[in-house]
Design an enzyme around this catalytic site. Sequence first.
Site: not given
Lengths: 874, 201
Positions: A93, A90, A98, A114, A206, A95-96
């Site tokens: 980001g 999807i 998704v 995620k 966020d 952070m990782g």
Amino acid sequence: MDLTPADWQQVKTLFNELIELPAEQIPAALAARCAQHPHLKAALESMVETHLSSTDQTITPQQSAASTLLDQAGLKAGDRFARYQIIRAIGSGGMGQVYLAQRDDEVVQQVAIKVLNKHSLDAQGLARFDAERRILASLEHPNIARLIDAGTEGDQSYYVMEYVDGMPIDQYCQEHRLSLPERLRLFGQICQAVAFAHSNLIVHRDLKPGNILVTAQGEVKLLDFGIAKPLKTLPGTEQVHETLVGTTALTPQYAAPEQINGQGITVSCDVYVLGLLLFRLLTDQHAFELEGKTWGEIERVINEQLPTLPSRLLRRLPAPKPGWQHKLKGDLDAIVSHALKKEPEQRYLGVRELAADIDHYLNNEPLQIKQSQTAYRLKKQLRKHWLPVSALTAIFVVLAASSALIWNQSQTIAEERDKALVEKQVAEEVTTFLVDTFKSADPTETLGTQVTAGDILKQGVNQLQQQAPSPAVKNRLLTALAEVYLNLSSFDEAESLANQVSDTSHLNRRDAISLVQVRAQSMSERGHIKPALDLLESVVFQTAEKDRQYFRIMNLKINLIRGLDRFEEAKQMALDLKDEAEQLYGADSFFYAIQLRQYASRTRDFENRQPTINYYREVIGVLESLSPNPEPLELLKTKRMLMIELTGNLQYDEALALSAELEQDYLQVFEPNHVIFAKLYNSRGFAQMNSDRVEQSIDSFAKSREIYADKLGENSTNVAFTEINMAVNHLYELDNPQAAKELFELALAKFVNNSGKTNNYHYMNLPYATCLMKLNLWAEAKEAVMESLNYFLHRESKSELSIAFAHSLLAHVLVHEGDYLQAHELYSQSITRVIKNYGDTIHKLMIDQDVAIIAEQLGEAYRIEVPDFETLNQ
Amino acid sequence: MNQWCVKQSIMSEPNPNTREIDGLLQAWSDGDQQVEAQLIELMYPHIHRIAHFQIKSSSASALQTTELVNEAFIRISDQKSVDWQNKDHFLAIAAKVIRRVIVDHYRSELSQKRGGLEQHVTLEKVSDLIENAQANELNWLELDAMLLELSEIDAEAARVVEYKVFGGMTIPEMAHVMQVSPSTVSRNWQFARSWLLMQFK
């Protein structure tokens, strides 16, 4: 155990072999190894014991291999991850990644997974991950995407969340053309969800349209709660709002100043970001234009720039929505501004308060927050223009003092109540007045033109004349304004305001002293030194505190004493005061810096400027390291003094560069015809003159003289200085002694008139004598030289250079009179004096030139060898 | 969710040092040890600034090394103009710089205190320090001194600690930079860890 590195390498090998064995085999193996290597026994046993006794979460090579694979490759459709099958990616980001996925073992349910990127496993990190997961799992709210599962696979942590098929909220509002109340109701839902999370000690951190989706059913869902942060720094559960520090991959468009600055994250952060979101929903625009900006610019915008009010922004749009601007103006503008304050503690206390005001608006009720916006915006705006505002220190002191009075009043005992009440009233009136003054100088009120200190002050003075407040208030304000003008070197204004103070009995001690100071200083600036000192000494200062006022008065006194040629006294006072400042405030304090500068100026030596230059650099260093700098103007002043010294030290390019820098700084604070520019242009002209930029130099002096004459009067000492400089230019550079003579005479008359025949007069009298000689006016020249030579020889602090210069001039005259031997004697003395005492200065070069001419004449007359510079130098 | 994209689109102007740093990192990763000092010097002011913010904003004298590394990478790197092949090497250098920044900071703090109470490091604290570099109130100076000592015994092991504690690097990242196998890194780590803990018995 004194082992060599080689021994340690052996320990290392054995140690690593041992700890990879199954735990029950270790003791026996350890004993065997120790028997083999007795000298390593102690170290090895200790190492192994340490290893076994501490918990250890180090990852195995197998695990890291797995994580490397996952990190690099990512997951593709059809891959299996934990109990899930990946459908598609999807998004990704900082952070990782998704993924949309579904569980393959049970009911078919689509979820979002995620997968967090990089982290190394450690015990506490894992514990926190578990704790955080539990909190998130408990976060059941209709507007928050539910956490279904979380765990680790290899060394990768992941979250599984309810999959929301929706559209980012801003896009949704635009595409569905939602009305204002519809948008506000959606926003209200978001606030409720965030507030709910806050009450569970979770801060989102966020929030942004991409994380706030609206489903086809018109339901808001917040995604990504609490997981925007890498696991390694996720906090323990108890103090969520205290321990979250720093940011990693934030979205600047939806970031609060404290996030940008890496400061503590609190619920206020979400309040701010919700303010940004509200702005977006109300205007379809971003609060800040960050497109195409560098990170540094973004930081600046987010930290300093106030957003345009939503209603004003709408007015500027090419196709505004009909009627919206009118609806936004007032309450909604105020709500947005209040949420978007830069300081967290100034914003809404929490999200519930923000939501409440939205409700108030929808129900046409008055808001919780009042319209304190203007003062706030103003303060902010002023802070941005740090230079203009710093010039107004005195006003802020009055303002602060007034507030303090109000506060103190509540603590005064009953008998003093009446007196205190009067004071309180005065204080309140003063405060109101000042706030009004600032308000009217608000740049947003004045169509965005940049506000200078001068604008604000003028406004203040006008208002003071019009409003006619009570005498007590008026006198206090006049004093404050006068002091500010004095700081800005606007002596006329300062004096005129000081003279309007009708009755000093209303003034408190501090203000009364200020008033004397204003008067004495403006006298001194006009060259009336003795009367200024008399006035200052006529007042007994019982200054208990060694504060800013104390040091300022003392400095003024030193300057005046020095102006009367009492050099040693001034120097001693400066030294004492410097030591006092250092003792009281330390060597990195503002006061010490200022007093070091004073001392450096007093011990300044025209012939060897290097120590002064070094001192000034030190002062600049201290002032620049102060944060905030209490009086930035002092920094500029020091820079200007440095510039002058650099010029004197023949470092013209550095001096001119510094002068250009200063001009820019000054323009932010002062009007272009302010007397400070006269000082700057004069110094600059001097540097230009000495570095063969004659045309530019004449231009600078003329500009300087014009401003001085306009501001301080045709007869002021400062006008005299510029005339001297122009005269020197005519004399040495343009070879026009007649023009020089006229200028010298104008200037010298002013010196005599303003302060008698003091140092300045005599110092300038010498080039004047040179000028006379060039015009063949030998008698007058001799008179002038003798007069000043006499002065310099008997002055308490000897200026060797001036004596040398005078001697060389006298020698000139003697040569003209035919007394060659006496002339030769004087020359030798003069040269020796110069060489003995000073380095390679411009003055030496000047004398050198004269020597060459005289030597020629002497040689012709007596045919004797005159020792040249080089020989004397050895 | 696409945070990186947003950031990229607005960071149009490359950091002036970015290319230089990237070039030097390449040289460093190719084995040119000479450029290490230069790299450290280039990165020091950036990281110092970030660390300064952190120290100023946190209540205790806490430093979060991982945050420092992340911030430094975001600010120094320019995602658009430079293809960061050398991220692991960046982290390694950053670890060295961060160590230096931290040590400088606490050293000056210590000298300001003029020899006031020196905090004593307990075994528990060291364990905390090694397992979790974010722990507050570490005696960083002591760690620095211990690392110096360790590097005389086993330089590689000391480097692993430096990378892990100051750069938050993972084992595969360290293996890449040190050009050894992950299991070698792991062994070095085990050894260093026990050795450091042992010093406090």
